[in-house]
Design an enzyme around this catalytic site. Structure first.
Site, mmCIF file in Angstrom:
data_model
loop_
_atom_site.group_PDB
_atom_site.id
_atom_site.type_symbol
_atom_site.label_atom_id
_atom_site.label_comp_id
_atom_site.label_asym_id
_atom_site.label_seq_id
_atom_site.Cartn_x
_atom_site.Cartn_y
_atom_site.Cartn_z
ATOM 1 N N HIS A 259 160.272 21.612 7.745
ATOM 2 C CA HIS A 259 161.367 20.619 8.470
ATOM 3 C C HIS A 259 161.663 19.887 7.765
ATOM 4 O O HIS A 259 163.544 18.571 7.599
ATOM 5 C CB HIS A 259 159.360 19.501 8.835
ATOM 6 C CG HIS A 259 159.364 19.969 10.103
ATOM 7 N ND1 HIS A 259 158.368 19.991 10.920
ATOM 8 C CD2 HIS A 259 159.887 19.730 11.359
ATOM 9 C CE1 HIS A 259 158.349 19.687 11.916
ATOM 10 N NE2 HIS A 259 159.734 19.825 12.632
ATOM 11 N N CYS B 34 172.750 34.442 14.244
ATOM 12 C CA CYS B 34 172.775 32.777 14.460
ATOM 13 C C CYS B 34 171.553 32.144 14.021
ATOM 14 O O CYS B 34 170.927 31.337 14.430
ATOM 15 C CB CYS B 34 172.421 32.879 16.120
ATOM 16 S SG CYS B 34 171.264 34.205 17.131
HETATM 17 C C1 PEP Z 1 166.462 33.379 14.821
HETATM 18 O O1 PEP Z 1 165.127 33.958 15.219
HETATM 19 O O2 PEP Z 1 166.838 34.012 13.282
HETATM 20 C C2 PEP Z 1 166.838 32.411 15.823
HETATM 21 C C3 PEP Z 1 167.785 32.180 15.827
HETATM 22 O O3 PEP Z 1 165.662 32.729 16.699
HETATM 23 P P1 PEP Z 1 164.685 30.635 17.519
HETATM 24 O O4 PEP Z 1 165.212 29.983 15.403
HETATM 25 O O5 PEP Z 1 165.210 30.200 17.287
HETATM 26 O O6 PEP Z 1 163.859 32.274 16.449
#
Ligand code: PEP
Ligand code: MG
Length: 556
Positions: free
Chosen positions: A190, A487
């Protein structure tokens, strides 16, 4: 610690430099542990005193939420809700009914909930810090003490802490808090998320902070992950000026994503709803690389109808007409429980029924979501793609691809599990693209819970084992002539973004606030340097060396 300049090292999470005197969160109030001997006649009044204190704390935090924005406002709202939580209030008033004083009842009720939340793990365990924080605030209110937490600085300062309660971090004023360093916390904590949103230079996971006295002047370097104690004043001021200049150059970056020698890498935004997408559209983001649909439904008890889902998706698509928008199907479970996508009571939810695995438990839910995405896509001008989270087998990818194609959608899958990275070439026989979710890929590669503070050093996407899986996946994508994006939070680290580009990823998707820093870092380097930096990280012994090697090549 005093006098001599010394340097402490941690995990860099928000670039920039802040120099000033140290402030620390105030001491936590101590609730008396008096026995349960309150006379019966006084108990109703004591309950009323407790409820009034909890309400005052909740109202104060709600007031701050109304004045804050984005993730900060959300965190404050969630913490305010916790102070009004019926379960917690009920447990405490029950204890008062049995003769406890309000302060010790608040502390005992909190202990009970902390034990339950910790056992549940995942997102619930993460709420332990919030709950302890609420308890401290209510006890201070009861005792007539000043509100615990971060003092409002009288002059621009640097905040050092063991850990920060989300409610504290969300209320920080970037004009007065020039830098943050904490002993605990990882890149996805956070503290990191809110510091990033506020643009406050931040380093987490720093050992040795406890020995720095309040008032000592320190320099926090959020790009290098360093906290320098009593640096030479001219040198510190030069570092701050240099970082500010870099930020100015960064902010003027207008896209599209490309290296200095013109190699294209799409720079995209991660969003969770229409408002987030519209905010992202005001940045240089070229589209959306990850629409986390589950986050749009965290407050729902019942699965939204296909019509309603289509309306919500359409809002995001309409923010990016003619642009790429990658929608992720519901990634519920583990740290993102969705009430209508109910998750089993499992001892180890991160390794349990989550993401795509929920489709088998809830027949028709995935199909209805794909119907809604397809309808919204037909009605909008965005170039929509769809991907599934938590894919571990080729059969899952094939099944998902068939369901998406049957609705005219372009399918891809996320690579978040080492199994998927190891079989990337075979997944690509079924889908049109892959997206590396480096947050979970790191968690599962290193077998380290992404929310665990003590394991923050393992939860680092610069871990050479994680980078090896990224490299392998990107190479498979190039061989197949298909897109492989990133991502996870890794894409928001400008240095790592260059390394990922060197491995051959074709897009980088991140929090909208990180778009300009990543885009301008890429614009400063040639592809050949990115490739050499990427290569150099692979046989590094640890994340720090990997970072250093990449920095030496990219900034040398
Ligand atoms: C990840 O795991 O890198 C991702 C983009 O998904 P989340 O952070 O929503 O689990
Ligand atoms: Mg994930």
């Amino acid at each position: 610690m005093n006098g001599t300049a010394s340097v402490l090292v941690g995990t860099p999470v928000v670039p920039g430099a802040g120099y000033g005197p140290v402030i620390r969160p105030g001491a936590r109030p101590v609730a008396s542990t008096r026995g349960a001997d309150l006379p019966e006649a006084d108990r109703e009044a004591e309950k009323a005193r407790f409820r009034a204190a909890a309400e005052a704390v909740s109202d104060r935090l709600s007031g701050r939420a109304a004045a804050a924005q984005g993730a900060g406002a959300e965190v404050l709202r969630a913490t305010a809700a916790l102070a009004a939580d019926r379960g917690w209030l009920g447990a405490a008033t029950g204890l008062i009914g049995a003769g406890s004083g309000a302060e010790s009842a608040a502390a005992s009720a909190t202990d009970q909930f902390v034990a339950v939340f910790t056992k549940m793990g995942g997102l619930m365990a993460e709420r332990v810090t919030d709950l302890l924080d609420i308890c401290d605030r209510v006890v201070a209110e009861l005792l007539g003490l000043p509100e615990p937490g971060i003092p409002t600085p009288t002059a621009p300062s640097v905040l050092l802490a063991h850990d920060l309660a989300p409610a504290d971090t969300a209320g920080l004023d970037p004009d007065l808090v020039l830098g943050i360093a904490t002993t605990l916390g990882g890149p996805t904590s956070h503290t990191a998320i809110i510091a990033r949103q506020l643009g406050i230079p931040c380093v987490v996971g720093v050992a040795g902070l406890d020995e720095i006295d309040t008032g000592t002047r320190v320099l926090v370097d959020g790009a290098a992950g360093r906290v320098e104690v009593e640096p030479a004043v001219e040198q510190a001021e030069a570092a701050v000026a240099g970082a500010a200049e870099l930020r100015r150059r960064t902010e003027s970056w207008a896209g599209p994503g490309r290296t200095r020698d013109g190699h294209r890498v799409a720079v995209l935004a991660n969003v969770q709803d229409g408002a987030g997408a519209r905010a992202a559209a005001t940045t240089a983001a070229e589209g959306v690389g990850l629409f986390r649909t589950e986050l749009a439904f965290l407050d729902r008890d019942v699965e939204p109808s296909v019509d309603e889902q289509a309306r919500i998706y359409r809002e995001v698509f309409d923010a990016f007409p003619g642009r790429k928008v990658v929608v992720r199907t519901l990634d519920a479970g583990s740290d993102k429980p969705l009430r209508f996508a109910g998750f089993a009571d499992e001892p180890n939810p991160a390794l349990g029924v989550r993401g795509y695995r929920l489709a088998a438990e809830h027949p028709g839910m995935l199909e209805r979501q794909l119907d809604a995405i397809a309808r919204a896509a037909r009605e909008s001008e965005a170039s929509v793609r769809v991907m599934a989270p938590m894919i571990a087998t080729v059969a899952e990818a094939a099944q998902f691809a068939a369901a998406a194609r049957a609705r005219g959608l372009v399918p891809g899958v996320m690579v978040e599990v080492p199994a998927a990275a190891l079989l990337a070439d075979r997944l690509l026989e079924h889908v049109d693209f892959l997206s590396l979710g480096t947050n979970d890929l790191t968690q599962y590669t290193m077998a380290a819970d992404r929310l665990s503070a003590p394991l923050a050093a393992l939860s680092d996407p610069w871990q050479p084992a994680v980078l090896a899986l990224v490299a392998r996946t990107a190479t498979d994508g190039q061989r197949a002539g298909k897109a492989v994006g990133v991502c996870g939070e890794a894409a928001a680290d400008p240095l790592l973004a260059c390394v990922l580009t060197g491995f051959g990823v074709t897009s980088l998707s991140m929090a909208a606030t990180a778009v300009a820093a990543t885009g301008s870092a890429l614009a400063d380097v040639d592809l050949d340097r990115c490739r050499r930096a990427a290569e150099a990280t692979l046989d590094a012994p640890d994340p720090q060396s990997a970072r250093r090697r990449a920095a030496d090549i990219l900034q040398g």
